[in-house]
Design a protein around this motif. Structure first.
Motif, short mmCIF file in Angstrom:
data_model
loop_
_atom_site.label_atom_id
_atom_site.label_comp_id
_atom_site.label_asym_id
_atom_site.label_seq_id
_atom_site.Cartn_x
_atom_site.Cartn_y
_atom_site.Cartn_z
N ASN A 4 0.87 -1.38 -0.42
CA ASN A 4 -0.27 0.15 0.15
C ASN A 4 0.54 1.25 -0.11
N SER A 5 2.19 1.17 0.88
CA SER A 5 2.84 2.40 0.43
C SER A 5 4.40 2.12 -0.59
N ALA A 22 -2.08 -7.50 -6.29
CA ALA A 22 -1.41 -8.57 -5.14
C ALA A 22 -0.41 -8.56 -5.58
N ARG A 23 0.62 -8.60 -4.62
CA ARG A 23 1.64 -9.73 -4.74
C ARG A 23 1.83 -10.89 -4.27
N GLY A 24 2.89 -12.64 -5.03
CA GLY A 24 2.77 -13.68 -3.58
C GLY A 24 1.36 -14.15 -4.34
N CYS A 25 1.60 -15.39 -3.65
CA CYS A 25 0.78 -16.64 -3.91
C CYS A 25 0.30 -17.29 -2.50
N PRO A 26 -0.51 -17.37 -2.10
CA PRO A 26 -0.81 -17.80 -0.97
C PRO A 26 -0.63 -19.02 -0.90
N ASN A 27 -1.40 -20.16 -2.26
CA ASN A 27 -1.07 -21.32 -2.54
C ASN A 27 0.42 -21.98 -2.49
N ARG A 28 -0.12 -23.40 -2.97
CA ARG A 28 1.71 -24.44 -2.99
C ARG A 28 2.19 -24.99 -4.18
N TYR A 46 8.14 -14.92 -4.89
CA TYR A 46 7.71 -13.18 -4.19
C TYR A 46 7.14 -13.56 -3.63
N TYR A 47 7.45 -14.32 -2.83
CA TYR A 47 6.60 -14.23 -0.90
C TYR A 47 7.05 -13.69 0.09
N PRO A 48 7.06 -12.95 0.63
CA PRO A 48 5.61 -13.60 0.74
C PRO A 48 3.95 -13.00 0.23
N TYR A 49 2.43 -13.53 0.59
CA TYR A 49 1.73 -13.17 -0.33
C TYR A 49 1.20 -11.49 0.30
N ARG A 50 1.26 -10.55 -0.78
CA ARG A 50 0.63 -10.07 -0.52
C ARG A 50 -0.55 -8.80 -1.06
N ARG A 72 -3.03 -5.76 -2.21
CA ARG A 72 -2.91 -3.69 -2.11
C ARG A 72 -4.54 -3.53 -1.69
N LYS A 73 -4.83 -2.31 -1.06
CA LYS A 73 -6.28 -2.40 -0.36
C LYS A 73 -7.16 -1.76 -1.56
N PRO A 74 -8.04 -2.22 -1.55
CA PRO A 74 -9.00 -1.87 -2.85
C PRO A 74 -9.28 -0.62 -2.74
N GLU A 75 -8.92 0.49 -1.67
CA GLU A 75 -8.94 1.69 -1.95
C GLU A 75 -8.07 2.75 -3.02
N ILE A 76 -6.78 1.63 -2.61
CA ILE A 76 -5.70 1.99 -3.45
C ILE A 76 -5.83 1.54 -4.96
#
Ligand code: SF4
Lengths: 102, 575
Positions: free
Chosen positions: B223-224, B248-254, B264-268, B270-274
């Motif tokens: 976000n920042s 988003a960056r990364g992926c929560p799947n394995r 691109y670990y970890p999964y992050r 970006r907020k919808p507002e941003i």
């Protein structure tokens, strides 16, 4: 719900670096400039709407010259107001000139 | 001067894109960045755009771009004895202080060296007294260690400020490199020795303060983090001709074969507002008529539904196209389709990887394919022209049924949906840092056999088009991504071969390239087989720490034998 369309015909001068861009490129360049200028664009109807534009003539790649372009809006737009809004959204090498194309 | 009327696609050399940044060089730090491929491909790369915008934010820095020109342009340059120059100010490459390359695609390694050569720069790091060549985007930097002065491991936004600080403070190359090597994420190969002794890669630093162990650096909070708002718009079509908004960056799947999730670990997120603010700002300064919401797996984005609602609310009245390339098909047909109907979307992508559920679950890939079949009507309502489907093969333990099932699956899908299928099939490569990095790659002969079994079972219908990666190209990719430091000499050899022979007019096929690489490996005495068969957990890239979460699951998993289990009554599948 037929949207009314208002054509506005201008002359575009293509020079400098822009001579290397094709007529096809020009369609997108103008569409994006019109969108940035937030003008009330008329879109073609149908499944994938496009900005309506028409050219009266073509210019070969690498050639400087003038092209007649007709824009279509959903409101009546005066030439002065188009010039004011669009001019600063056009890349260097494209200029709208007021005198008509011979 | 180059006569652009005599050059194909002159648009790509002009450098007058909307929102281009042109600065004078007086007293500024000069950087040129490149994605070493043709303009239309390079300009589609998001990372390049982020770095371009980010570096140009600093008033004392100039960042320009260069791509690989076409053969005709190269011919002109060489004939006129001119050096390759940047797009913005037409400055020859050897006048920049830093040249940065995105090296995420192994098959571009030769292009990268070609750009250095055409720009008048020495290829080897040790032979360049001033210019610093940076490289990023790759998992295993070792095969390029002789050419690149400094790699950035990870996401450059996180290191950009320290990078500029070093360039401001130190002016000679050696001090700059030393200072960089002490900062997390920067890897300067000349300060480490890497060698193979008793089948183990040993890695030691020769400069006492250089970071060790090496760690990938990443952006803590999207976000920042910097994101380009003044989107560069080429005045001519490029491969991905749309604004990419990274949600988003990364992926929560394995998924076990996946490299992207560890890079691109970890999964992050970006907020919808941003995301909303970015869309608005970029549309206003670009007027681009197509956007895509980018991430490795859009379906995992926590508020994907409300994000789509908001985005469509902004896009519909403005007639802006939206694509969501990584949305799972089961989500689309599960509930999101009603929202997607108003969009002018014409294709859907679906990475199934394998056709049978049990093998897919071994790969840890979560997709509910049964929904796909239930959803024929929905797919038609979406008015899409085709479905893109991705498969992989060459996994250990794969049976002939698994391979034949691809064809059966497509046949069934086609029957129920009546939508054209574009199928892409790739062979599995054990990529560095994926959970299966130490799974041996299948032998060439086996891959060829498996490939033919797959093809035999895919019905030859006009509505199903298949691209299947040539085995030789996959092998080359595998070698390049797993290669050790000493492989630099093979790459150098291939480059010299290429500079000597002018390329044929029609771009030659994969076996042409493979033969060239094979010859170079033979000449340099490099045997590639051990590289692909490695079953240890010690690799040329093992000196880089695996991020948390990218632990090797391989040791815990039973890796089945590679040998293809050919069914004795295999004629059955032809019926
Ligand atoms: S392959 Fe699996 S782990 Fe990798 S990005 Fe796709 S869903 Fe995520």
């Amino acid at each position: 719900m037929d949207v009314k369309k208002y054509p506005l015909k201008v002359t575009l001068h293509k020079f400098g670096e822009m001579i290397y861009f094709s007529q096809l490129d020009l369609v997108k360049i103008l569409e994006r400039a019109l969108r940035r200028a937030q003008l009330p664009l008329y879109f073609t109807q149908g499944y994938s709407p496009r900005v309506k534009l028409s050219f009266s003539n073509g210019l070969k790649l690498g050639v400087e010259g003038r092209i007649g372009v007709t824009f279509y809006f959903t409101e009546n737009i005066l030439l002065e107001s188009l010039l004011e809004k669009l001019a600063r959204q056009l890349p260097q090498g494209l200029e709208i000139i007021t005198e008509p194309l011979e | 001067m180059i006569d652009y009327t005599q050059i194909q696609k002159p648009q790509q050399y002009i450098g007058n894109e909307w929102n281009v940044v042109k600065k004078n060089h007086d007293g500024k730090i000069t950087v040129c960045i490149s994605y070493p491929d043709a303009y239309a491909i390079g300009m589609s790369n998001l990372g390049l755009r982020i770095i371009y915008g980010l570096l140009n934010e600093a008033s004392d820095v100039v960042c320009e771009r260069v791509f690989l020109p076409g053969q005709d342009f190269i011919g002109e340059l060489l004939a006129q004895k001119n050096k390759l120059f940047s797009l913005e100010t037409k400055t020859p490459l050897d006048s920049f202080e830093v040249i940065g390359f995105n090296l995420s695609c192994e098959l571009n390694f030769i292009n990268f060296l070609k750009i250095l050569y055409l720009g008048g720069l020495a290829l080897k790091s040790s032979e360049r007294p001033n210019t610093i060549v940076m490289g990023g985007g790759l998992a295993n930097p070792e095969p390029l260690a002789e050419f690149v002065d400094c790699f950035y491991l990870g996401e450059f936004e996180s290191g950009a400020q320290s990078f500029l600080e070093v360039l401001r403070k130190y002016k000679d190359k050696e001090s700059r490199l030393k200072a960089l090597s002490e900062i997390e994420g920067f890897y300067v190969p000349r300060f480490y020795v890497a060698k193979l002794s008793a089948d183990k890669y040993c890695f030691e630093r020769t400069y006492h303060y250089a970071s060790f162990p090496l760690r990938r650096a990443y952006v803590k909070d999207l976000n920042s983090a910097y994101y380009p708002r003044r989107w560069l718009i080429p005045h001519t079509p490029i491969v991905h001709d749309r604004v990419q908004i990274e949600i988003a960056r990364g992926c929560p799947n394995r998924c076990t074969f996946c490299q992207a999730r560890s890079l691109y670990y970890p999964y992050r997120e970006r907020k919808p507002e941003i995301v909303g603010q970015l869309i608005k700002a970029i549309y206003e300064t670009s007027g681009y008529e197509n956007f895509s919401l980018l991430s490795l797996s859009a379906s995992d984005y926590s508020s994907i539904e409300s994000l789509i609602d908001e985005t469509i609310g902004y896009f519909s009245p403005r007639k802006i196209g939206l694509s969501l390339p990584s949305l799972h098909i089961d989500d689309i047909i599960g509930g999101l389709y009603k929202k997607l109907i108003p969009l002018k979307k014409t294709s859907l992508t679906c990475a199934l990887e394998v056709a049978r559920d049990d093998l897919r679950s071994k790969l840890n890939k979560k997709i509910d394919t049964s929904k796909l079949f239930e959803a024929a009507a929905i797919l038609r309502a979406l008015n899409i022209r085709h479905l893109k489907i991705y498969f992989m093969f060459g996994f250990p333990g794969e049976t002939e049924e698994d391979l034949a099932a691809i064809g059966d699956f497509l046949q069934k899908l086609m029957h129920q949906t009546k939508i054209a299928l574009h199928v892409s099939v790739n062979a599995f490569v054990p990529k560095p840092f994926s959970s299966w990095e130490s799974v041996p790659m299948a032998q060439e002969s086996e891959l060829i056999l498996k490939r033919s079994i797959i093809l035999k079972h895919i019905p030859a219908w006009r509505s199903i088009s298949v691209t299947i990666s040539p085995i030789k190209r996959t092998l080359l990719e595998a070698i390049l991504c797993r290669a050790p430091r000493e492989f630099s000499k093979v790459i150098h050899n291939v480059l010299l071969k290429e500079l000597k022979s002018s390329l044929p007019v029609n771009s030659p096929g994969d076996s042409f390239w493979w033969d060239r690489w094979k010859k170079a490996m033979e000449e340099e005495g490099f045997d590639y087989r051990p590289l692909l068969e490695a079953s240890s957990s010690n690799f040329p890239w093992s000196f880089i720490e695996k991020g948390a979460g990218s632990e090797n699951t391989c040791s815990k998993l039973q890796i089945p034998n590679h040998k293809l289990q050919i069914n004795s009554n295999n004629q059955n599948h032809n019926g």
